[in-house]
Motif scaffolding. Structure first.
Motif, mmCIF file in Angstrom:
data_model
loop_
_atom_site.group_PDB
_atom_site.id
_atom_site.type_symbol
_atom_site.label_atom_id
_atom_site.label_comp_id
_atom_site.label_asym_id
_atom_site.label_seq_id
_atom_site.Cartn_x
_atom_site.Cartn_y
_atom_site.Cartn_z
ATOM 1 N N TYR A 11 -8.145 -49.956 -53.717
ATOM 2 C CA TYR A 11 -8.173 -48.753 -53.454
ATOM 3 C C TYR A 11 -7.748 -48.071 -52.279
ATOM 4 O O TYR A 11 -8.666 -48.278 -51.354
ATOM 5 N N ASP A 12 -6.902 -47.130 -52.066
ATOM 6 C CA ASP A 12 -6.629 -46.413 -50.726
ATOM 7 C C ASP A 12 -6.431 -44.945 -50.896
ATOM 8 O O ASP A 12 -6.077 -44.500 -49.887
ATOM 9 N N ALA A 39 -11.781 -50.486 -51.159
ATOM 10 C CA ALA A 39 -11.277 -49.924 -50.379
ATOM 11 C C ALA A 39 -11.471 -50.730 -48.827
ATOM 12 O O ALA A 39 -12.337 -51.225 -48.576
ATOM 13 N N LEU A 70 -13.199 -42.879 -51.792
ATOM 14 C CA LEU A 70 -13.735 -43.965 -52.730
ATOM 15 C C LEU A 70 -14.925 -43.388 -53.786
ATOM 16 O O LEU A 70 -14.902 -43.690 -54.831
#
Length: 154
Positions: A11-12, A39, A70
């Motif tokens: 995840y970014d 992340a 996040l």
């Protein structure tokens, strides 16, 4: 029968990562799997020494921003799923692969492109490097094209 027990989603905060998260949630629900949201704060670019406040301040801002994203992403995961989150620091492909090994994940889900479009043109995309070096299956999620793609927002 194929069964995933521990799904990791990279995840970014990008739209592609959001779509990957939606797919990972659906898979985790279907397989009654645990979900890990990971992340990675990348190292500052070479020109970062010119940034006001220097490299450290730029890194801290990136880390704080990604940490907030996040947490917001974790809040969107249904309470019925077992969820862990990790915020790592370093080279994104290397850290994602390490997290997958250490967490004994059996599937990595990630967007086809994240925030690093310029650096991916120079260094190779994160998803490409993870896909080629991963010891477990990697699902690369692409944004739907026009009206032909599935509506995952519903």
């Amino acid at each position: 029968m194929l069964r995933y027990r521990h799904v990791m989603v990279a995840y970014d905060g990008s739209p592609e990562a959001e779509l990957a998260l939606a797919h990972a949630i659906a898979l985790a629900q279907a397989f009654h799997a645990r979900l890990a949201l990971v992340a990675v704060v990348p190292p500052p670019p070479p020109f970062a020494w010119q940034a006001p406040g220097g490299v450290r301040q730029l890194h801290d801002v990136q880390q704080t921003d990604l940490e907030k994203q996040l947490r917001a992403a974790a809040d969107r995961v249904p309470d019925t799923l077992s969820l862990t989150t990790r915020l790592l620091d370093g080279d994104p492909p290397r850290e994602l692969l390490r997290a997958a090994r250490e967490g004994e994940h059996d599937l990595i889900v990630m967007g086809s492109r994240g925030r690093g479009r310029m650096t991916s043109a120079l260094l190779g995309s994160v998803s490409n490097r993870v896909m080629h070096d991963s010891p477990v299956p990697v699902m690369i999620v692409h944004q739907p094209r026009g009206d032909d793609g599935p509506d995952l927002a519903a």
